[in-house]
Design an enzyme around this catalytic site. Structure first.
Site, PDB file in Angstrom:
ATOM      1  N   ARG A  30      -4.893   1.695  18.658  1.00  0.00           N
ATOM      2  CA  ARG A  30      -4.302   2.918  19.234  1.00  0.00           C
ATOM      3  C   ARG A  30      -4.895   3.309  20.573  1.00  0.00           C
ATOM      4  O   ARG A  30      -4.191   3.829  21.439  1.00  0.00           O
ATOM      5  CB  ARG A  30      -4.496   4.097  18.278  1.00  0.00           C
ATOM      6  CG  ARG A  30      -3.638   4.073  17.045  1.00  0.00           C
ATOM      7  CD  ARG A  30      -3.921   5.304  16.215  1.00  0.00           C
ATOM      8  NE  ARG A  30      -3.314   5.191  14.901  1.00  0.00           N
ATOM      9  CZ  ARG A  30      -3.861   5.685  13.791  1.00  0.00           C
ATOM     10  NH1 ARG A  30      -5.014   6.338  13.841  1.00  0.00           N
ATOM     11  NH2 ARG A  30      -3.257   5.558  12.634  1.00  0.00           N
TER      12      ARG A  30
ATOM     13  N   HIS B 183      -0.678  17.223   4.686  1.00  0.00           N
ATOM     14  CA  HIS B 183      -1.888  17.706   5.352  1.00  0.00           C
ATOM     15  C   HIS B 183      -1.586  19.072   5.971  1.00  0.00           C
ATOM     16  O   HIS B 183      -0.614  19.230   6.722  1.00  0.00           O
ATOM     17  CB  HIS B 183      -2.309  16.753   6.485  1.00  0.00           C
ATOM     18  CG  HIS B 183      -2.783  15.402   6.013  1.00  0.00           C
ATOM     19  ND1 HIS B 183      -2.977  15.086   4.692  1.00  0.00           N
ATOM     20  CD2 HIS B 183      -3.111  14.285   6.723  1.00  0.00           C
ATOM     21  CE1 HIS B 183      -3.410  13.836   4.592  1.00  0.00           C
ATOM     22  NE2 HIS B 183      -3.492  13.324   5.807  1.00  0.00           N
TER      23      HIS B 183
ATOM     24  N   CYS C 181      -2.225  10.507  11.053  1.00  0.00           N
ATOM     25  CA  CYS C 181      -1.301  11.497  10.490  1.00  0.00           C
ATOM     26  C   CYS C 181      -1.599  12.938  10.951  1.00  0.00           C
ATOM     27  O   CYS C 181      -0.701  13.641  11.421  1.00  0.00           O
ATOM     28  CB  CYS C 181      -1.316  11.412   8.964  1.00  0.00           C
ATOM     29  SG  CYS C 181      -2.926  11.076   8.262  1.00  0.00           S
TER      30      CYS C 181
ATOM     31  N   ARG D 155     -11.008  16.742   2.817  1.00  0.00           N
ATOM     32  CA  ARG D 155     -10.080  16.203   1.811  1.00  0.00           C
ATOM     33  C   ARG D 155      -9.955  17.224   0.692  1.00  0.00           C
ATOM     34  O   ARG D 155     -10.984  17.764   0.225  1.00  0.00           O
ATOM     35  CB  ARG D 155     -10.643  14.882   1.262  1.00  0.00           C
ATOM     36  CG  ARG D 155      -9.718  14.158   0.326  1.00  0.00           C
ATOM     37  CD  ARG D 155      -8.577  13.462   1.011  1.00  0.00           C
ATOM     38  NE  ARG D 155      -9.022  12.370   1.853  1.00  0.00           N
ATOM     39  CZ  ARG D 155      -8.289  11.818   2.823  1.00  0.00           C
ATOM     40  NH1 ARG D 155      -7.073  12.261   3.077  1.00  0.00           N
ATOM     41  NH2 ARG D 155      -8.757  10.826   3.542  1.00  0.00           N
TER      42      ARG D 155
ATOM     43  N   GLY E  45       0.827  -1.212   0.000  1.00  0.00           N
ATOM     44  CA  GLY E  45       0.000   0.000   0.000  1.00  0.00           C
ATOM     45  C   GLY E  45       0.858   1.259   0.000  1.00  0.00           C
ATOM     46  O   GLY E  45       2.095   1.217  -0.087  1.00  0.00           O
TER      47      GLY E  45
ATOM     48  N   ASN F 270       2.005  13.467   5.193  1.00  0.00           N
ATOM     49  CA  ASN F 270       1.144  12.451   5.817  1.00  0.00           C
ATOM     50  C   ASN F 270       1.668  11.035   5.714  1.00  0.00           C
ATOM     51  O   ASN F 270       1.490  10.246   6.644  1.00  0.00           O
ATOM     52  CB  ASN F 270      -0.283  12.542   5.248  1.00  0.00           C
ATOM     53  CG  ASN F 270      -0.312  12.559   3.745  1.00  0.00           C
ATOM     54  OD1 ASN F 270       0.149  13.526   3.133  1.00  0.00           O
ATOM     55  ND2 ASN F 270      -0.835  11.515   3.141  1.00  0.00           N
TER      56      ASN F 270
ATOM     57  N   LYS G  50     -10.665  10.786  15.659  1.00  0.00           N
ATOM     58  CA  LYS G  50      -9.287  10.337  15.930  1.00  0.00           C
ATOM     59  C   LYS G  50      -8.443  11.505  16.431  1.00  0.00           C
ATOM     60  O   LYS G  50      -7.692  11.388  17.396  1.00  0.00           O
ATOM     61  CB  LYS G  50      -8.661   9.759  14.648  1.00  0.00           C
ATOM     62  CG  LYS G  50      -9.106   8.350  14.346  1.00  0.00           C
ATOM     63  CD  LYS G  50      -8.348   7.795  13.150  1.00  0.00           C
ATOM     64  CE  LYS G  50      -9.243   7.643  11.961  1.00  0.00           C
ATOM     65  NZ  LYS G  50      -8.577   7.249  10.731  1.00  0.00           N
TER      66      LYS G  50
HETATM   67  N1  NAP Z   1      -2.001   7.071   3.853  1.00  0.00           N
HETATM   68  C1  NAP Z   1      -1.721   7.791   4.938  1.00  0.00           C
HETATM   69  O1  NAP Z   1      -1.396   8.990   4.865  1.00  0.00           O
HETATM   70  C2  NAP Z   1      -1.781   7.177   6.323  1.00  0.00           C
HETATM   71  C3  NAP Z   1      -1.322   7.931   7.394  1.00  0.00           C
HETATM   72  C4  NAP Z   1      -1.348   7.381   8.685  1.00  0.00           C
HETATM   73  C5  NAP Z   1      -1.824   6.112   8.879  1.00  0.00           C
HETATM   74  N2  NAP Z   1      -2.287   5.384   7.816  1.00  0.00           N
HETATM   75  C6  NAP Z   1      -2.767   4.024   8.107  1.00  0.00           C
HETATM   76  O2  NAP Z   1      -1.798   3.109   7.590  1.00  0.00           O
HETATM   77  C7  NAP Z   1      -2.441   1.927   7.098  1.00  0.00           C
HETATM   78  C8  NAP Z   1      -2.094   1.752   5.641  1.00  0.00           C
HETATM   79  O3  NAP Z   1      -2.563   2.879   4.908  1.00  0.00           O
HETATM   80  P1  NAP Z   1      -2.346   3.016   3.332  1.00  0.00           P
HETATM   81  O4  NAP Z   1      -2.699   4.404   3.011  1.00  0.00           O
HETATM   82  O5  NAP Z   1      -1.015   2.485   2.945  1.00  0.00           O
HETATM   83  O6  NAP Z   1      -3.497   1.997   2.785  1.00  0.00           O
HETATM   84  P2  NAP Z   1      -3.543   1.198   1.412  1.00  0.00           P
HETATM   85  O7  NAP Z   1      -2.766   1.920   0.353  1.00  0.00           O
HETATM   86  O8  NAP Z   1      -4.972   0.909   1.189  1.00  0.00           O
HETATM   87  O9  NAP Z   1      -2.767  -0.206   1.744  1.00  0.00           O
HETATM   88  C9  NAP Z   1      -3.326  -1.179   2.579  1.00  0.00           C
HETATM   89  C10 NAP Z   1      -2.393  -2.383   2.719  1.00  0.00           C
HETATM   90  O10 NAP Z   1      -3.078  -3.372   3.512  1.00  0.00           O
HETATM   91  C11 NAP Z   1      -3.121  -4.600   2.775  1.00  0.00           C
HETATM   92  N3  NAP Z   1      -4.378  -5.304   3.073  1.00  0.00           N
HETATM   93  C12 NAP Z   1      -5.666  -4.862   2.850  1.00  0.00           C
HETATM   94  N4  NAP Z   1      -6.551  -5.794   3.246  1.00  0.00           N
HETATM   95  C13 NAP Z   1      -5.831  -6.844   3.711  1.00  0.00           C
HETATM   96  C14 NAP Z   1      -6.171  -8.117   4.245  1.00  0.00           C
HETATM   97  N5  NAP Z   1      -7.444  -8.493   4.381  1.00  0.00           N
HETATM   98  N6  NAP Z   1      -5.156  -8.944   4.644  1.00  0.00           N
HETATM   99  C15 NAP Z   1      -3.868  -8.557   4.503  1.00  0.00           C
HETATM  100  N7  NAP Z   1      -3.472  -7.367   3.994  1.00  0.00           N
HETATM  101  C16 NAP Z   1      -4.451  -6.517   3.604  1.00  0.00           C
HETATM  102  C17 NAP Z   1      -3.052  -4.203   1.313  1.00  0.00           C
HETATM  103  O11 NAP Z   1      -2.590  -5.311   0.538  1.00  0.00           O
HETATM  104  P3  NAP Z   1      -3.015  -5.506  -1.022  1.00  0.00           P
HETATM  105  O12 NAP Z   1      -2.219  -4.502  -1.801  1.00  0.00           O
HETATM  106  O13 NAP Z   1      -2.609  -6.892  -1.295  1.00  0.00           O
HETATM  107  O14 NAP Z   1      -4.488  -5.253  -1.096  1.00  0.00           O
HETATM  108  C18 NAP Z   1      -2.034  -3.062   1.394  1.00  0.00           C
HETATM  109  O15 NAP Z   1      -0.722  -3.592   1.478  1.00  0.00           O
HETATM  110  C19 NAP Z   1      -3.954   2.137   7.324  1.00  0.00           C
HETATM  111  O16 NAP Z   1      -4.326   1.488   8.509  1.00  0.00           O
HETATM  112  C20 NAP Z   1      -4.077   3.649   7.406  1.00  0.00           C
HETATM  113  O17 NAP Z   1      -5.190   4.052   8.151  1.00  0.00           O
HETATM  114  C21 NAP Z   1      -2.258   5.880   6.542  1.00  0.00           C
END
Ligand code: NAP
Length: 356
Positions: A110, A241, A149, A234, A15, A326, A204
């Protein structure tokens, strides 16, 4: 502090945040990526063959890793989790129970009483929850989390102003598209638009900030006493952000005292020297139209919060604008900094595969 290195893995490595972790672990002095996992959609693929979402190309060192199932067993002891929140809820506890030290970006755990929610410059002492977490759950592993974030940027600003005792806080966020992960918000909904709702985000910010700035009592945290009201939107920005923050203090400082507190804030405990820590966690910009995501989000390699427009607020006393990256300071970089803190505090060594 030993300079020995440890093997690490990533849950959710495909991701937006997982890829940022892969990029930022390249050449890390203490950690070496040895294992990656994601959903069954990605399982079995060569990491080098996934669609790369960040600029540049997939770091060569990671290309030949095979993406595995998120199950304990072959994974290194120290794991970063960038799982989708729902998947994190199911998998992170299983890994901790199996003896892994899980450093998570996800919201799932968290706010558990015994789970540290850490920003090293703000509340490194909340790692004191770990012995109680292990004792209560009978784990040899543990779960440590980093905040949402937007929360990280607000909490760093409020931590820098702690001596003036924040009493009431208003924050409005303008959050980048990458904050929604990939593929995130549909382009039709976002381009040329502002969407004044992000599921769960305001709650949050309001709860996590109070836990981070709260007082750790060993088996739980008493939340900080100030009140926060958050609004989250958004906006069609790629990364970064922006937050418009107003604060009322119990002991209001003069304007130059407030700026001085922001500029001189360092926060890290004196006994740790963490490779990913920015020289200054807050960078104050005096130009009247800064910070801006396009111009400032990569300052200090994305690890600092840029603050500007510090001025009087006729309602609460002071207002300012803050900006953070972020997926770096708000996610991957925050998790790596937390893992470095755990290593510096001796939590990583036991039972971990090492390399030197
Ligand atoms: N983006 C931000 O700015 C940000 C900031 C702070 C915190 N976060 C948190 O960090 C986490 C990741 O965010 P992201 O933005 O990287 O999300 P993302 O792009 O949607 O990536 C999600 C990841 O989780 C995996 N995944 C989804 N469903 C799954 C399952 N059932 N079993 C195993 N793996 C699974 C996906 O794998 P596949 O590719 O195989 O589907 C992918 O590797 C989230 O919890 C989010 O809330 C994000």
């Amino acid at each position: 502090m030993t300079r020995q290195g440890w093997e690490v893995g990533i849950l959710g490595a495909t991701g937006m945040v997982g890829q940022q972790l892969v990029r930022r672990l390249e050449g890390h002095p203490w950690f070496r990526l040895a294992w990656v996992a994601a959903s069954e959609r990605s399982e079995g693929r060569r990491y080098g063959d996934i669609p790369w979402l960040l600029g540049g190309s997939i770091p060569a060192y990671a290309r030949d890793l095979r993406i595995e199932k998120p199950v304990p067993g072959r994974a290194p002891r120290l794991l970063f989790s960038a799982l989708d929140a729902e998947a994190a809820g199911r998998h992170e506890l299983a890994f901790a129970e199996a003896g892994h030290l899980v450093v998570s970006n996800a919201r799932a755990h968290r706010l558990f009483d015994d789970v540290p929610l850490i920003i090293p410059e703000v509340n490194a002492d909340h790692l004191d929850l770990l012995p109680a977490q292990r004792a209560a759950r009978g784990w040899t592993g543990a779960v440590v989390t980093n905040p949402n974030c937007s929360t990280i940027f607000l909490a760093l600003v409020l931590a820098a102003c702690r001596q003036f005792s924040p009493r009431r806080v208003l924050v409005t966020t303008f959050q980048a598209a990458s904050g929604a992960g990939h593929p995130g918000v549909a382009s039709w909904d976002l381009l040329g638009n502002v969407v004044p709702f992000i599921e769960g985000e305001e709650e949050k910010i309001e709860t996590e900030t109070k836990k981070i700035l709260g007082t750790c009592g060993g088996s739980g945290v008493t939340p900080a006493p100030f009140v926060i009201s958050a609004q989250a939107a958004r906006v069609p920005v790629l990364d970064g952000h922006t937050e418009a923050i107003s604060v009322e203090f119990e002991r209001p400082p003069a304007e130059d005292e407030l700026i001085d507190a922001l500029e001189t804030f360092s926060g890290l405990p004196g006994d740790v020297d963490l490779p990913s820590a920015p020289e200054a966690p807050i960078i104050h910009l005096s130009e009247r139209d800064r910070p801006q995501p396009r111009l400032d989000v990569h300052r200090a390699d994305g690890m600092a919060v840029c603050v500007g427009r510090v001025r009087r607020c006729p309602v609460l006393g002071y207002k300012l604008v803050a900006l953070g990256h972020n997926t770096i300071r708000g996610a991957a970089g925050a998790a790596i900094l937390n893992a470095e803190l755990l290593a510096a505090r001796g939590w990583v060594g036991e039972g971990a595969q090492s390399w030197s």
